[in-house]
Design a protein around this motif. Structure first.
Motif, PDB file in Angstrom:
ATOM      1  N   UNK A 125       0.831  -1.199   0.000  1.00 56.60           N
ATOM      2  CA  UNK A 125       0.000   0.000   0.000  1.00 56.60           C
ATOM      3  C   UNK A 125       0.866   1.250   0.000  1.00 56.60           C
ATOM      4  N   UNK A 126       0.334   2.294  -0.580  1.00 59.38           N
ATOM      5  CA  UNK A 126       1.023   3.576  -0.665  1.00 59.38           C
ATOM      6  C   UNK A 126       0.857   4.334   0.647  1.00 59.38           C
ATOM      7  N   UNK A 127       1.930   4.909   1.149  1.00 61.83           N
ATOM      8  CA  UNK A 127       1.882   5.657   2.410  1.00 61.83           C
ATOM      9  C   UNK A 127       1.714   7.155   2.200  1.00 61.83           C
ATOM     10  N   UNK A 128       1.521   7.564   0.961  1.00 61.42           N
ATOM     11  CA  UNK A 128       1.295   8.978   0.685  1.00 61.42           C
ATOM     12  C   UNK A 128       0.061   9.465   1.452  1.00 61.42           C
ATOM     13  N   UNK A 129       0.207  10.566   2.149  1.00 66.17           N
ATOM     14  CA  UNK A 129      -0.917  11.146   2.868  1.00 66.17           C
ATOM     15  C   UNK A 129      -1.106  10.626   4.277  1.00 66.17           C
ATOM     16  N   UNK A 130      -0.315   9.635   4.693  1.00 69.05           N
ATOM     17  CA  UNK A 130      -0.461   9.084   6.037  1.00 69.05           C
ATOM     18  C   UNK A 130       0.141  10.026   7.080  1.00 69.05           C
ATOM     19  N   UNK A 131      -0.437  10.006   8.274  1.00 69.89           N
ATOM     20  CA  UNK A 131       0.078  10.769   9.411  1.00 69.89           C
ATOM     21  C   UNK A 131       0.531   9.760  10.456  1.00 69.89           C
ATOM     22  N   UNK A 132       1.831   9.693  10.699  1.00 70.62           N
ATOM     23  CA  UNK A 132       2.391   8.676  11.587  1.00 70.62           C
ATOM     24  C   UNK A 132       2.882   9.305  12.881  1.00 70.62           C
ATOM     25  N   UNK A 133       2.548   8.670  13.998  1.00 66.23           N
ATOM     26  CA  UNK A 133       3.031   9.102  15.310  1.00 66.23           C
ATOM     27  C   UNK A 133       3.909   7.998  15.884  1.00 66.23           C
ATOM     28  N   UNK A 134       5.115   8.366  16.315  1.00 63.44           N
ATOM     29  CA  UNK A 134       6.091   7.406  16.833  1.00 63.44           C
ATOM     30  C   UNK A 134       6.436   7.765  18.263  1.00 63.44           C
ATOM     31  N   UNK A 135       6.165   6.874  19.199  1.00 66.85           N
ATOM     32  CA  UNK A 135       6.580   7.106  20.580  1.00 66.85           C
ATOM     33  C   UNK A 135       8.047   6.703  20.718  1.00 66.85           C
ATOM     34  N   UNK A 136       8.765   7.390  21.591  1.00 63.38           N
ATOM     35  CA  UNK A 136      10.201   7.150  21.674  1.00 63.38           C
ATOM     36  C   UNK A 136      10.867   7.498  20.354  1.00 63.38           C
ATOM     37  N   UNK A 137      10.389   8.570  19.722  1.00 61.94           N
ATOM     38  CA  UNK A 137      10.820   8.885  18.366  1.00 61.94           C
ATOM     39  C   UNK A 137      12.051   9.744  18.255  1.00 61.94           C
ATOM     40  N   UNK A 138      12.685  10.067  19.366  1.00 69.63           N
ATOM     41  CA  UNK A 138      13.813  10.978  19.313  1.00 69.63           C
ATOM     42  C   UNK A 138      15.140  10.331  19.010  1.00 69.63           C
ATOM     43  N   UNK A 139      15.258   9.024  19.254  1.00 68.98           N
ATOM     44  CA  UNK A 139      16.547   8.366  19.063  1.00 68.98           C
ATOM     45  C   UNK A 139      16.366   6.883  18.819  1.00 68.98           C
ATOM     46  N   UNK A 140      17.493   6.194  18.593  1.00 72.12           N
ATOM     47  CA  UNK A 140      17.451   4.751  18.390  1.00 72.12           C
ATOM     48  C   UNK A 140      16.594   4.346  17.216  1.00 72.12           C
ATOM     49  N   UNK A 141      15.875   3.267  17.383  1.00 73.05           N
ATOM     50  CA  UNK A 141      15.007   2.764  16.326  1.00 73.05           C
ATOM     51  C   UNK A 141      13.945   3.794  15.969  1.00 73.05           C
ATOM     52  N   UNK A 142      13.449   4.517  16.967  1.00 72.67           N
ATOM     53  CA  UNK A 142      12.417   5.519  16.717  1.00 72.67           C
ATOM     54  C   UNK A 142      12.860   6.576  15.724  1.00 72.67           C
ATOM     55  N   UNK A 143      14.084   7.015  15.860  1.00 71.76           N
ATOM     56  CA  UNK A 143      14.626   8.028  14.942  1.00 71.76           C
ATOM     57  C   UNK A 143      14.695   7.482  13.513  1.00 71.76           C
ATOM     58  N   UNK A 144      15.148   6.264  13.365  1.00 68.77           N
ATOM     59  CA  UNK A 144      15.254   5.653  12.038  1.00 68.77           C
ATOM     60  C   UNK A 144      13.868   5.362  11.458  1.00 68.77           C
ATOM     61  N   UNK A 145      12.916   5.047  12.320  1.00 67.58           N
ATOM     62  CA  UNK A 145      11.547   4.868  11.855  1.00 67.58           C
ATOM     63  C   UNK A 145      10.997   6.161  11.277  1.00 67.58           C
ATOM     64  N   UNK A 146      11.259   7.258  11.961  1.00 64.36           N
ATOM     65  CA  UNK A 146      10.792   8.559  11.484  1.00 64.36           C
ATOM     66  C   UNK A 146      11.364   8.855  10.102  1.00 64.36           C
ATOM     67  N   UNK A 147      12.657   8.604   9.924  1.00 59.41           N
ATOM     68  CA  UNK A 147      13.302   8.855   8.638  1.00 59.41           C
ATOM     69  C   UNK A 147      12.746   7.941   7.556  1.00 59.41           C
ATOM     70  N   UNK A 148      12.488   6.691   7.898  1.00 58.40           N
ATOM     71  CA  UNK A 148      11.992   5.721   6.911  1.00 58.40           C
ATOM     72  C   UNK A 148      10.563   6.035   6.487  1.00 58.40           C
TER      73      UNK A 148
END
Length: 302
Positions: A34-57
């Motif tokens: 599925x296309x993620x265009x237009x999605x709004x994603x919220x990541x807890x623990x998003x400042x570092x570690x896996x969370x940071x890389x998730x945000x970038x991805x």
């Protein structure tokens, strides 16, 4: 036993074989993404570690907005700036997911200032890396509140709107330690096992909810600050995972609506081993396959 019960009992083994064959063929066929265009994603623990890389991805895959939650403003701010420079709208909010009222309050702020969250990633976690008798009571409670109960509050805050929209995805970054516990990290293993049970129940509950899915990621030891100081018995056979890889596989699982992901895939063997091998034998296999041998500096948080 009446006729209906007898029929169910008789056909059950055949139904299990059919499900196994169906799943096997499903692995061989290409999966629609599925296309993620237009999605709004919220990541807890998003400042570092896996969370940071998730945000970038997620940003790299075209998500419209990325929202970061965490407890350390500097990390959140730095990651937010990095995402913004890529051209993706990014926001951050200080929020301790262990605090139920704070979660509900910040969720309301997010809806008012950013909009509806369509992908929730429960990534925040802490670990203290001590035995039961060496653990402080407050530290033990903290692990359970952040690693498990925090997911209750975030999901309750954002899932209802997803169900109304018939569109959404709930993600949990769990751990293979939820299936194969180790000594010296009793708080983490217990909380992750509870988290897995929570996600299994949630996944089953969402089967009848069109447009809303869930994903649970079960990675092996990942090379982040949270696990700095960990030593694996056979590092060349079982090297720590790269957080970028975990992030990539997570986003891929969201795009393919994959419910459970084991990283690496060989960790699936643990599920089979725990079903067929006795306690002592499984313990020996765990020692060979990557039991952690140094716990003294095993502590961290995301």
């Amino acid at each position: 036993m009446d006729i209906q019960q007898f029929a169910h009992a008789f056909f059950f083994p055949f139904h299990m074989i059919f499900c196994i064959l169906k799943a096997t063929f499903g692995l061989l066929l290409p999966t629609r993404r599925k296309d993620l265009q237009g999605e709004v994603v919220l990541i807890t623990g998003g400042g570092r570690g896996i969370g940071r890389h998730l945000a970038k991805e997620f940003a790299g895959q075209g998500c419209k907005k990325v929202i970061l939650w965490g407890r350390t403003e500097k990390c959140l701010k730095d990651t937010c700036q990095e995402i913004t420079l890529t051209g993706t709208e990014c926001h951050y909010f200080l929020c301790d997911v262990a605090n139920r009222e704070e979660v509900y309050k910040q969720a309301k702020v997010v809806r008012e200032k950013v909009g509806d969250v369509t992908i929730l990633v429960n990534n925040a976690a802490v670990v203290h890396g001590k035995s039961l008798m060496d653990s402080d009571d407050n530290a033990l409670m903290k692990s359970q509140h952040i690693n498990t109960l925090g997911q209750f509050w975030t999901t309750k805050a954002f899932l209802p709107r997803m169900l109304e929209l018939c569109h959404g995805h709930v993600v949990c970054i769990n751990s293979i330690l939820s299936l194969a516990s180790i000594p010296g990290a009793i708080d983490y293993c217990t909380s992750k096992a509870s988290s897995l049970a929570y996600m299994e129940s949630l996944t089953l509950g969402l089967l009848d909810c069109p447009g809303v899915a869930s994903t649970t990621i079960l990675p092996f030891h990942t090379n982040t600050d949270m696990f700095q100081g960990m030593k694996v018995r056979f590092p060349h056979l079982f090297p720590p995972l790269n957080p970028e890889l975990v992030a990539q596989r997570t986003v891929e699982a969201v795009r393919t609506n994959t419910a459970f992901v084991y990283l690496p895939w060989t960790m699936r063997a643990l599920v089979i081993l725990k079903s067929f091998l006795p306690e002592v034998a499984l313990e020996e296999i765990q020692r060979f396959s990557g039991c952690y041998t140094c716990m003294d500096t095993f502590k961290g948080r995301t």
